[in-house]
Design a protein around this motif. Structure first.
Motif, PDB file in Angstrom:
ATOM      1  N   CYS A   1      -0.450  16.050   3.756  1.00  0.00           N
ATOM      2  CA  CYS A   1      -1.172  15.014   3.010  1.00  0.00           C
ATOM      3  C   CYS A   1      -2.502  14.736   3.704  1.00  0.00           C
ATOM      4  O   CYS A   1      -2.556  14.668   4.932  1.00  0.00           O
ATOM      5  CB  CYS A   1      -0.387  13.710   3.005  1.00  0.00           C
ATOM      6  SG  CYS A   1       1.029  13.696   1.940  1.00  0.00           S
ATOM      7  N   SER A   2      -3.526  14.543   2.927  1.00  0.00           N
ATOM      8  CA  SER A   2      -4.821  14.175   3.508  1.00  0.00           C
ATOM      9  C   SER A   2      -4.944  12.659   3.662  1.00  0.00           C
ATOM     10  O   SER A   2      -5.782  12.185   4.422  1.00  0.00           O
ATOM     11  CB  SER A   2      -5.962  14.713   2.644  1.00  0.00           C
ATOM     12  OG  SER A   2      -5.842  14.227   1.328  1.00  0.00           O
ATOM     13  N   ASP A   3      -4.094  11.915   2.978  1.00  0.00           N
ATOM     14  CA  ASP A   3      -4.117  10.449   3.022  1.00  0.00           C
ATOM     15  C   ASP A   3      -3.016   9.959   3.973  1.00  0.00           C
ATOM     16  O   ASP A   3      -1.854  10.361   3.843  1.00  0.00           O
ATOM     17  CB  ASP A   3      -3.879   9.905   1.601  1.00  0.00           C
ATOM     18  CG  ASP A   3      -3.901   8.406   1.564  1.00  0.00           C
ATOM     19  OD1 ASP A   3      -4.974   7.835   1.307  1.00  0.00           O
ATOM     20  OD2 ASP A   3      -2.835   7.790   1.820  1.00  0.00           O
ATOM     21  N   ALA A   4      -3.377   9.089   4.917  1.00  0.00           N
ATOM     22  CA  ALA A   4      -2.430   8.638   5.936  1.00  0.00           C
ATOM     23  C   ALA A   4      -1.255   7.858   5.348  1.00  0.00           C
ATOM     24  O   ALA A   4      -0.112   8.032   5.771  1.00  0.00           O
ATOM     25  CB  ALA A   4      -3.151   7.788   6.972  1.00  0.00           C
ATOM     26  N   VAL A   5      -1.510   7.001   4.384  1.00  0.00           N
ATOM     27  CA  VAL A   5      -0.427   6.199   3.798  1.00  0.00           C
ATOM     28  C   VAL A   5       0.506   7.098   2.982  1.00  0.00           C
ATOM     29  O   VAL A   5       1.729   6.963   3.057  1.00  0.00           O
ATOM     30  CB  VAL A   5      -0.981   5.038   2.946  1.00  0.00           C
ATOM     31  CG1 VAL A   5       0.157   4.243   2.318  1.00  0.00           C
ATOM     32  CG2 VAL A   5      -1.856   4.130   3.789  1.00  0.00           C
ATOM     33  N   GLN A   6      -0.063   8.029   2.236  1.00  0.00           N
ATOM     34  CA  GLN A   6       0.782   8.974   1.500  1.00  0.00           C
ATOM     35  C   GLN A   6       1.632   9.793   2.480  1.00  0.00           C
ATOM     36  O   GLN A   6       2.794  10.073   2.197  1.00  0.00           O
ATOM     37  CB  GLN A   6      -0.060   9.911   0.639  1.00  0.00           C
ATOM     38  CG  GLN A   6      -0.580   9.270  -0.622  1.00  0.00           C
ATOM     39  CD  GLN A   6      -1.353  10.244  -1.493  1.00  0.00           C
ATOM     40  OE1 GLN A   6      -1.498  11.411  -1.161  1.00  0.00           O
ATOM     41  NE2 GLN A   6      -1.859   9.739  -2.590  1.00  0.00           N
TER      42      GLN A   6
ATOM     43  N   THR B   1       1.250   7.034  -6.718  1.00  0.00           N
ATOM     44  CA  THR B   1       0.318   8.169  -6.795  1.00  0.00           C
ATOM     45  C   THR B   1       1.059   9.483  -6.621  1.00  0.00           C
ATOM     46  O   THR B   1       0.822  10.447  -7.360  1.00  0.00           O
ATOM     47  CB  THR B   1      -0.778   8.028  -5.722  1.00  0.00           C
ATOM     48  OG1 THR B   1      -1.497   6.808  -5.959  1.00  0.00           O
ATOM     49  CG2 THR B   1      -1.747   9.195  -5.762  1.00  0.00           C
TER      50      THR B   1
ATOM     51  N   GLU C   1       0.835  -1.219   0.000  1.00  0.00           N
ATOM     52  CA  GLU C   1       0.000   0.000   0.000  1.00  0.00           C
ATOM     53  C   GLU C   1       0.863   1.259   0.000  1.00  0.00           C
ATOM     54  O   GLU C   1       0.478   2.282  -0.565  1.00  0.00           O
ATOM     55  CB  GLU C   1      -0.993   0.013   1.156  1.00  0.00           C
ATOM     56  CG  GLU C   1      -0.395   0.078   2.522  1.00  0.00           C
ATOM     57  CD  GLU C   1      -1.463   0.051   3.614  1.00  0.00           C
ATOM     58  OE1 GLU C   1      -1.098   0.307   4.764  1.00  0.00           O
ATOM     59  OE2 GLU C   1      -2.642  -0.215   3.321  1.00  0.00           O
ATOM     60  N   GLN C   2       2.040   1.189   0.607  1.00  0.00           N
ATOM     61  CA  GLN C   2       2.970   2.332   0.553  1.00  0.00           C
ATOM     62  C   GLN C   2       3.520   2.494  -0.868  1.00  0.00           C
ATOM     63  O   GLN C   2       3.694   3.616  -1.332  1.00  0.00           O
ATOM     64  CB  GLN C   2       4.121   2.138   1.540  1.00  0.00           C
ATOM     65  CG  GLN C   2       3.712   2.211   2.987  1.00  0.00           C
ATOM     66  CD  GLN C   2       4.860   1.866   3.910  1.00  0.00           C
ATOM     67  OE1 GLN C   2       5.621   0.934   3.652  1.00  0.00           O
ATOM     68  NE2 GLN C   2       4.983   2.615   4.995  1.00  0.00           N
TER      69      GLN C   2
ATOM     70  N   ALA D   1       0.974   4.184  -2.839  1.00  0.00           N
ATOM     71  CA  ALA D   1       0.943   5.612  -2.481  1.00  0.00           C
ATOM     72  C   ALA D   1       2.091   6.358  -3.145  1.00  0.00           C
ATOM     73  O   ALA D   1       1.910   7.482  -3.621  1.00  0.00           O
ATOM     74  CB  ALA D   1       1.002   5.774  -0.961  1.00  0.00           C
TER      75      ALA D   1
END
Length: 83
Positions: free
Chosen positions: A65-70, A46, A39-40, A43
């Protein structure tokens, strides 16, 4: 990630408008990317698709970042030391 997709990702990471981004993303791809969880890695792909003017503020901390993984991946990017 298969070799063809990795080559495409390398192209996107090292053919940026900003030399600093070429160096940072290229170093990250060589040293850190192979150790990422799937998943990283997604990210990072992306993030690599973002324009430099979108990505650079995330890396320098002027935008969050609004996404935790990003956000995890951006934190790793911030710690990369370019040789």
């Amino acid at each position: 990630m298969d070799r063809e997709n990795l080559n495409r990702l390398r192209w996107r990471c090292t053919r940026r408008a900003m030399l600093e981004m070429d160096l940072l993303l290229g170093e990250f791809l060589d040293r850190i990317f192979p150790m990422l969880e799937p998943e990283q890695a997604d990210a990072f792909v992306t993030l690599a698709d973002m324009e430099d003017l979108e990505l650079w503020p995330l890396i320098n901390g002027s935008r969050q970042c609004s996404d935790a993984v990003q956000a995890e991946v951006v934190a790793l990017l911030r710690n990369v030391r370019v040789k």
